[in-house]
Design a protein around this motif. Structure first.
Motif, PDB file in Angstrom:
ATOM      1  N   MET A   1       0.836  -1.069   0.107  1.00  0.00           N
ATOM      2  CA  MET A   1       0.098  -0.163   0.167  1.00  0.00           C
ATOM      3  C   MET A   1       0.952   1.252  -0.044  1.00  0.00           C
ATOM      4  SD  MET A   1      -3.077  -0.878  -0.193  1.00  0.00           S
ATOM      5  CE  MET A   1      -4.001   0.619   0.147  1.00  0.00           C
TER       6      MET A   1
ATOM      7  N   ARG B   1       2.044   1.587  -3.652  1.00  0.00           N
ATOM      8  CA  ARG B   1       0.759   2.115  -4.367  1.00  0.00           C
ATOM      9  C   ARG B   1       0.414   3.612  -4.102  1.00  0.00           C
ATOM     10  NH1 ARG B   1      -4.840   2.124  -5.487  1.00  0.00           N
ATOM     11  NH2 ARG B   1      -5.303   0.888  -6.984  1.00  0.00           N
ATOM     12  N   ARG B   2       0.511   3.955  -2.919  1.00  0.00           N
ATOM     13  CA  ARG B   2       0.360   5.401  -2.553  1.00  0.00           C
ATOM     14  C   ARG B   2       1.598   6.185  -3.113  1.00  0.00           C
ATOM     15  NH1 ARG B   2      -1.788   3.522   2.539  1.00  0.00           N
ATOM     16  NH2 ARG B   2       0.278   3.539   3.160  1.00  0.00           N
TER      17      ARG B   2
ATOM     18  N   TYR C   1       3.230   5.668  -5.940  1.00  0.00           N
ATOM     19  CA  TYR C   1       3.228   5.721  -7.402  1.00  0.00           C
ATOM     20  C   TYR C   1       1.862   6.545  -7.529  1.00  0.00           C
ATOM     21  CZ  TYR C   1       2.620   3.823 -12.142  1.00  0.00           C
ATOM     22  OH  TYR C   1       2.356   3.586 -13.333  1.00  0.00           O
ATOM     23  N   GLN C   2       0.840   6.560  -6.968  1.00  0.00           N
ATOM     24  CA  GLN C   2      -0.131   7.443  -7.273  1.00  0.00           C
ATOM     25  C   GLN C   2       0.149   8.923  -7.193  1.00  0.00           C
ATOM     26  OE1 GLN C   2      -3.078   5.862  -4.500  1.00  0.00           O
ATOM     27  NE2 GLN C   2      -4.387   5.366  -5.881  1.00  0.00           N
TER      28      GLN C   2
ATOM     29  N   LEU D   1       5.817  -1.321 -12.137  1.00  0.00           N
ATOM     30  CA  LEU D   1       4.846  -0.919 -11.291  1.00  0.00           C
ATOM     31  C   LEU D   1       3.355  -0.971 -12.087  1.00  0.00           C
ATOM     32  CD1 LEU D   1       6.302   2.777 -10.353  1.00  0.00           C
ATOM     33  CD2 LEU D   1       5.572   0.896  -8.715  1.00  0.00           C
TER      34      LEU D   1
ATOM     35  N   PHE E   1       0.456  -2.707 -10.184  1.00  0.00           N
ATOM     36  CA  PHE E   1      -0.851  -2.161  -9.991  1.00  0.00           C
ATOM     37  C   PHE E   1      -1.425  -1.817 -11.613  1.00  0.00           C
ATOM     38  CE2 PHE E   1       2.423  -0.627  -6.870  1.00  0.00           C
ATOM     39  CZ  PHE E   1       1.671  -1.221  -5.561  1.00  0.00           C
TER      40      PHE E   1
ATOM     41  N   ILE F   1      -3.961   1.388 -11.439  1.00  0.00           N
ATOM     42  CA  ILE F   1      -3.696   2.352 -10.279  1.00  0.00           C
ATOM     43  C   ILE F   1      -4.686   3.530 -10.202  1.00  0.00           C
ATOM     44  CG2 ILE F   1      -2.174   3.878 -11.990  1.00  0.00           C
ATOM     45  CD1 ILE F   1      -1.601   2.773  -8.231  1.00  0.00           C
TER      46      ILE F   1
ATOM     47  N   ALA G   1      -8.117   0.649  -4.403  1.00  0.00           N
ATOM     48  CA  ALA G   1      -7.266  -0.751  -4.214  1.00  0.00           C
ATOM     49  C   ALA G   1      -8.526  -1.922  -4.430  1.00  0.00           C
ATOM     50  CB  ALA G   1      -6.701  -0.555  -2.867  1.00  0.00           C
TER      51      ALA G   1
ATOM     52  N   GLU H   1      -9.187  -2.370  -8.204  1.00  0.00           N
ATOM     53  CA  GLU H   1      -8.048  -2.820  -8.625  1.00  0.00           C
ATOM     54  C   GLU H   1      -8.142  -4.467  -8.619  1.00  0.00           C
ATOM     55  OE1 GLU H   1      -3.785  -1.262  -9.311  1.00  0.00           O
ATOM     56  OE2 GLU H   1      -3.779  -2.201  -7.679  1.00  0.00           O
TER      57      GLU H   1
ATOM     58  N   LYS I   1       1.108 -10.314  -4.787  1.00  0.00           N
ATOM     59  CA  LYS I   1       0.176  -9.025  -4.705  1.00  0.00           C
ATOM     60  C   LYS I   1      -1.381  -9.285  -4.752  1.00  0.00           C
ATOM     61  CE  LYS I   1      -2.208  -4.934  -6.195  1.00  0.00           C
ATOM     62  NZ  LYS I   1      -2.820  -4.723  -7.008  1.00  0.00           N
TER      63      LYS I   1
ATOM     64  N   GLU J   1      -6.504   3.387   2.097  1.00  0.00           N
ATOM     65  CA  GLU J   1      -5.773   3.949   1.172  1.00  0.00           C
ATOM     66  C   GLU J   1      -5.036   5.160   1.595  1.00  0.00           C
ATOM     67  OE1 GLU J   1      -6.396   3.425  -2.125  1.00  0.00           O
ATOM     68  OE2 GLU J   1      -8.080   2.251  -2.316  1.00  0.00           O
TER      69      GLU J   1
END
Length: 261
Positions: free
Chosen positions: A144, A147-148, A150-151, A170, A174, A177, A181, A184, A215, A261
């Motif tokens: 997570m 993921r954050r 990358y966002q 990435l 994800f 993205i 989550a 996805e 994942k 998130e």
């Protein structure tokens, strides 16, 4: 430095240095206050050892005033000695997540070896030794965090500072993205090992998977932390619980919270 434990049945009671920040929920354990005893501490000079902590030079309670959803980013920015590039940030977070994934193999193998030697249900102490709820939650938190990150990179510059190979890695981990989550996870298909794979691990004899497939299985709730389950359940090839796991008592079950998130 930030550490996590590597305790296992045969793996000792040591600590390993982390390359990323832990989930603040772990740091404060529900008590987000100055009196919790959690958070970061600095060495006191000898002259301040017998004084209240708030009288120590440089004392601050700033870390207890930061919203938890911004805590990691804020603390890192305050303590950083240099600014990471996007590629360096992603590489560090992937390394941490990969380490948790690869280290899980040893932990699961210890549990599977125990099952081969023992047919009875485990008591609490034995179950606690071979179960992996905390380990699995930590890996989930690391995913997570990645993921954050990358966002945020995409929001700031559209990912134009990432190398093509890093972005491909990435996007494999994800694949949606821009969605939540949970969304996805519901759409993510099984992942095979390709040129975009990162952290390919031999998790059972003759079987490999990359970080993206692990994942998927972890987020879809396929990975079992119950040591009564066999290898195919522990690694999410089959959805548990197994017959043995249904028959025997279990404790401390963990499942991914996709609303985080």
């Amino acid at each position: 430095m930030v550490y996590n434990s590597v305790v296992g049945a045969n793996s000792g009671y040591g600590l390993q240095e982390r390359q990323s920040w832990p989930n603040p929920d772990w740091v404060f354990e529900g008590d987000y206050s100055v009196n919790s005893g959690a958070g970061f501490r600095y060495w006191r000079p000898a002259s301040a050892l017998n004084k209240p902590v708030w009288q120590s030079p440089g004392y601050s309670d700033e870390q207890f005033k930061i919203p938890l959803n911004k805590w990691v980013r804020h603390v890192q920015s305050r303590l950083a000695l240099r600014q990471e590039t996007d590629d360096q940030l992603v590489a560090r977070l992937i390394k941490t997540t990969c380490s948790g994934f690869a280290d899980r193999v040893t932990s699961i193998n210890e549990g599977l070896d125990y099952l081969k030697r023992n047919n009875k249900c485990m008591d609490y102490a034995t179950y606690d030794t071979y179960s992996t709820p905390n380990r699995d939650r930590r890996i989930f938190d690391d995913f997570m965090s990645l993921r954050r990150a990358y966002q945020e990179i995409l929001q700031i510059n559209g990912g134009n500072q990432l190398s093509a190979s890093t972005k491909a890695q990435l996007d494999k981990i994800f694949p949606a993205i821009s969605l939540s989550a949970a969304q996805e996870t519901s759409r993510m298909a099984a992942q095979t090992v390709t040129s975009a794979s990162v952290c390919v691990v031999d998790y059972l004899p003759g079987r490999k998977m990359d970080l993206a497939e692990f994942k998927r299985r972890l987020f879809q709730g396929l990975i079992s932390n119950n040591p009564h389950d066999g290898g195919e359940y522990r690694w999410g090839e089959a959805r548990g619980p197994s017959q043995r796991a249904r028959t025997c008592q279990s404790w401390d079950h963990w499942a991914p919270d996709l609303t985080q998130e």
